[in-house]
Design a protein around this motif. Structure first.
Motif, PDB file in Angstrom:
ATOM      1  N   ASN B 109       0.837  -1.201   0.000  1.00 42.86           N
ATOM      2  CA  ASN B 109       0.000   0.000   0.000  1.00 42.86           C
ATOM      3  C   ASN B 109       0.876   1.257   0.000  1.00 42.86           C
ATOM      4  O   ASN B 109       0.637   2.199   0.768  1.00 42.86           O
ATOM      5  N   ALA B 110       1.875   1.234  -0.844  1.00 45.03           N
ATOM      6  CA  ALA B 110       2.809   2.366  -0.928  1.00 45.03           C
ATOM      7  C   ALA B 110       2.188   3.467  -1.780  1.00 45.03           C
ATOM      8  O   ALA B 110       2.048   3.326  -2.987  1.00 45.03           O
ATOM      9  N   GLN B 111       1.839   4.559  -1.112  1.00 42.17           N
ATOM     10  CA  GLN B 111       1.082   5.627  -1.780  1.00 42.17           C
ATOM     11  C   GLN B 111       2.014   6.667  -2.401  1.00 42.17           C
ATOM     12  O   GLN B 111       1.898   7.855  -2.125  1.00 42.17           O
ATOM     13  N   PHE B 112       2.972   6.195  -3.187  1.00 41.55           N
ATOM     14  CA  PHE B 112       3.793   7.140  -3.958  1.00 41.55           C
ATOM     15  C   PHE B 112       4.002   6.576  -5.357  1.00 41.55           C
ATOM     16  O   PHE B 112       3.473   5.500  -5.673  1.00 41.55           O
ATOM     17  N   ASP B 113       4.725   7.299  -6.187  1.00 41.08           N
ATOM     18  CA  ASP B 113       4.850   6.897  -7.588  1.00 41.08           C
ATOM     19  C   ASP B 113       5.806   5.704  -7.753  1.00 41.08           C
ATOM     20  O   ASP B 113       6.853   5.659  -7.105  1.00 41.08           O
ATOM     21  N   HIS B 114       5.411   4.792  -8.618  1.00 41.00           N
ATOM     22  CA  HIS B 114       6.236   3.608  -8.870  1.00 41.00           C
ATOM     23  C   HIS B 114       6.575   3.529 -10.357  1.00 41.00           C
ATOM     24  O   HIS B 114       5.702   3.697 -11.208  1.00 41.00           O
ATOM     25  N   TYR B 115       7.827   3.278 -10.616  1.00 42.55           N
ATOM     26  CA  TYR B 115       8.297   3.157 -12.001  1.00 42.55           C
ATOM     27  C   TYR B 115       9.046   1.841 -12.149  1.00 42.55           C
ATOM     28  O   TYR B 115       9.493   1.254 -11.162  1.00 42.55           O
ATOM     29  N   ARG B 116       9.186   1.414 -13.381  1.00 40.29           N
ATOM     30  CA  ARG B 116      10.120   0.323 -13.671  1.00 40.29           C
ATOM     31  C   ARG B 116      10.984   0.773 -14.833  1.00 40.29           C
ATOM     32  O   ARG B 116      10.501   1.387 -15.790  1.00 40.29           O
ATOM     33  N   MET B 117      12.293   0.489 -14.714  1.00 40.06           N
ATOM     34  CA  MET B 117      13.245   0.950 -15.726  1.00 40.06           C
ATOM     35  C   MET B 117      13.067   0.134 -17.000  1.00 40.06           C
ATOM     36  O   MET B 117      13.315  -1.070 -17.017  1.00 40.06           O
ATOM     37  N   ASP B 118      12.631   0.804 -18.047  1.00 40.33           N
ATOM     38  CA  ASP B 118      12.372   0.130 -19.315  1.00 40.33           C
ATOM     39  C   ASP B 118      13.652   0.109 -20.154  1.00 40.33           C
ATOM     40  O   ASP B 118      13.743   0.741 -21.212  1.00 40.33           O
ATOM     41  N   GLU B 119      14.630  -0.596 -19.625  1.00 47.15           N
ATOM     42  CA  GLU B 119      15.924  -0.758 -20.302  1.00 47.15           C
ATOM     43  C   GLU B 119      16.357  -2.211 -20.087  1.00 47.15           C
ATOM     44  O   GLU B 119      15.903  -2.859 -19.135  1.00 47.15           O
ATOM     45  N   ASN B 120      17.225  -2.699 -20.928  1.00 48.72           N
ATOM     46  CA  ASN B 120      17.895  -3.976 -20.647  1.00 48.72           C
ATOM     47  C   ASN B 120      18.482  -3.887 -19.240  1.00 48.72           C
ATOM     48  O   ASN B 120      19.024  -2.845 -18.856  1.00 48.72           O
ATOM     49  N   LEU B 121      18.369  -4.943 -18.474  1.00 50.78           N
ATOM     50  CA  LEU B 121      18.732  -4.876 -17.053  1.00 50.78           C
ATOM     51  C   LEU B 121      20.183  -4.430 -16.827  1.00 50.78           C
ATOM     52  O   LEU B 121      20.471  -3.605 -15.956  1.00 50.78           O
ATOM     53  N   MET B 122      21.100  -4.977 -17.606  1.00 52.05           N
ATOM     54  CA  MET B 122      22.498  -4.599 -17.416  1.00 52.05           C
ATOM     55  C   MET B 122      22.746  -3.154 -17.852  1.00 52.05           C
ATOM     56  O   MET B 122      23.532  -2.430 -17.241  1.00 52.05           O
ATOM     57  N   VAL B 123      22.038  -2.746 -18.891  1.00 43.19           N
ATOM     58  CA  VAL B 123      22.152  -1.351 -19.352  1.00 43.19           C
ATOM     59  C   VAL B 123      21.604  -0.411 -18.278  1.00 43.19           C
ATOM     60  O   VAL B 123      22.167   0.656 -18.028  1.00 43.19           O
ATOM     61  N   ALA B 124      20.513  -0.843 -17.631  1.00 38.91           N
ATOM     62  CA  ALA B 124      19.916  -0.018 -16.569  1.00 38.91           C
ATOM     63  C   ALA B 124      20.922   0.226 -15.443  1.00 38.91           C
ATOM     64  O   ALA B 124      21.049   1.346 -14.943  1.00 38.91           O
ATOM     65  N   PHE B 125      21.648  -0.822 -15.060  1.00 38.49           N
ATOM     66  CA  PHE B 125      22.653  -0.669 -14.000  1.00 38.49           C
ATOM     67  C   PHE B 125      23.797   0.237 -14.460  1.00 38.49           C
ATOM     68  O   PHE B 125      24.322   1.024 -13.679  1.00 38.49           O
ATOM     69  N   GLU B 126      24.175   0.099 -15.723  1.00 37.66           N
ATOM     70  CA  GLU B 126      25.256   0.945 -16.235  1.00 37.66           C
ATOM     71  C   GLU B 126      24.824   2.405 -16.281  1.00 37.66           C
ATOM     72  O   GLU B 126      25.552   3.294 -15.831  1.00 37.66           O
ATOM     73  N   LYS B 127      23.622   2.654 -16.814  1.00 33.59           N
ATOM     74  CA  LYS B 127      23.183   4.045 -16.980  1.00 33.59           C
ATOM     75  C   LYS B 127      22.964   4.734 -15.641  1.00 33.59           C
ATOM     76  O   LYS B 127      23.216   5.929 -15.498  1.00 33.59           O
ATOM     77  N   THR B 128      22.459   3.983 -14.681  1.00 37.99           N
ATOM     78  CA  THR B 128      22.243   4.580 -13.361  1.00 37.99           C
ATOM     79  C   THR B 128      23.512   4.512 -12.508  1.00 37.99           C
ATOM     80  O   THR B 128      23.526   4.983 -11.376  1.00 37.99           O
TER      81      THR B 128
END
Lengths: 210, 174
Positions: B109-128
């Motif tokens: 019941n987390a009442q804040f915004d939720h996102y999912r990184m729409d990138e290849n998983l390894m690319v997501a780690f690299e970019k962030t």
């Protein structure tokens, strides 16, 4: 001018000291650093192992966690790696540091039996060796040469694999095409430079007690 | 005539109903897919608020264990002009994990915004520029990343107190 030169000299000394050493993806160890010593870590075999009793030319340490889906996804490839260098002076050693019950020694033995680990699997309850390695993820590899210098650290290969709850294994980027640990071992056995020497390990986070 | 309706039309209607039901389930996803560039723009859109981002995934047990603390922290600071958000780092091509992540967020019941990184998983780690998760990234009122709380150093693991102290520090900056 002399003061500036002296300050620069002191700075360079500091940068080369062990305290300033850290890698691209490792906050503690850098390539070329010495193998941290460890004493009497219990293995699933019932024996204890210390760093000074290891005499193989190449040591491959891998941080593991039984509960981690990225470890489970890679387990069979780790066993295959160990098998591949069975006739060479290469020793693979697994390492568990977490304090969760399912990552402790009794569960380690069960897991090793289940997936066919063919190497010693040590439990570092004090977490001292894990800290000294700068091991923060599972799986994460650390390869040391005969002089016990770090020659490679990071992932097994370029497409980490995760096991789902139903037991299926899926690589993030399809079948791996670059086998970093294997290449590091082969290069070292052949007296060649290891390249790449550091990659970003992908997996679960090791939980260190603060 | 009625029998023909049953045999031909009803199955079609049922299939249609199932399709709509699935569509609704997808629409009901709590996590908005967002690529890295869009994420940067999203962060900028929150200026001049302090932004607290929880980077997590279902495969990360530590992330799951600490998430309730994030929910409590949001409850404590939601009236202080602080934006809380979660960024999921499950494999975007793994529907089972994404579904489990949605179920988990609902249960929290987390009442804040939720996102999912729409990138290849390894690319997501690299970019962030992330090595591992859980990680909490905290941005000041000017949009600058001021705190990156991670487990990257075995000797400096972050705690919930660290997260809260970082928030308090930024709130005290006028």
């Amino acid at each position: 001018m002399k003061t500036i030169a002296y300050s620069f000299f002191v700075l360079m000394l500091f940068l080369q000291s062990p305290f300033a050493s850290s890698g691209q993806y490792n906050s503690i160890l850098n390539i070329g650093d010495d193998l941290p010593a460890f004493n009497n870590l219990p293995s699933i075999s019932g024996e204890t192992i210390s760093s000074d009793q290891l005499d193989e030319d190449i040591l491959v340490f891998v941080s593991l966690a039984n509960h981690c889906p990225w470890v489970k996804g890679m387990d069979s490839d780790l066993v295959a790696l160990s098998n591949k260098f069975n006739n060479d002076s290469v020793l693979v050693i697994g390492l568990s540091m977490n304090h969760r019950e399912d990552d402790r020694l009794p569960a380690m033995a069960v897991h090793a039996q289940k997936v066919g680990y063919n190497f010693d699997y040590l439990y570092d309850e004090s977490q001292q060796f894990g800290r000294a390695l700068g091991a923060t993820r599972t799986p994460e590899y650390f390869v040391f040469d005969k002089q016990r210098k770090l020659i490679y650290t990071g992932a097994l290969y370029n497409s980490p694999a995760k096991m789902s709850n139903d037991g299926t294994v899926k690589h993030i980027n399809g079948e791996p095409s670059e086998f970093y640990v294997e290449n590091a071992i082969l290069a070292t056995l052949d007296n060649k430079q290891v390249n790449p020497s550091e990659t970003r390990a992908h997996g679960c986070t090791v939980k260190y007690v603060q | 005539m009625f029998n023909r309706f049953i045999r031909l039309i009803l199955p079609t209607l049922l299939l249609l109903a199932i399709s709509v039901s699935n569509l609704n389930a997808d629409d009901a996803s709590l996590m908005k897919p967002i690529d890295y560039q869009q994420w940067i723009h999203k962060l900028e859109s929150h200026l001049p608020s302090i932004v607290v981002v929880d980077m997590w995934a279902m495969w990360c047990v530590s992330c799951i264990e600490r998430f309730p603390e994030m929910v409590k922290m949001h409850a404590r600071y939601k009236n202080d002009n602080i934006v809380f958000a979660s960024m999921n780092l499950d494999d975007r091509d793994d529907p089972e994990s994404l579904s489990a992540a949605n179920d988990f967020l609902r249960s929290m019941n987390a009442q804040f915004d939720h996102y999912r990184m729409d990138e290849n998983l390894m690319v997501a780690f690299e970019k962030t520029n992330l090595i591992g998760i859980p990680a909490v990234l905290i941005y000041d009122r000017e949009g600058k990343e001021r705190y990156r709380l991670t487990g990257d150093n075995p000797n400096q693991q972050f705690s919930e107190d660290d997260v809260e102290q970082a928030i308090i520090n930024l709130l005290n900056e006028k």
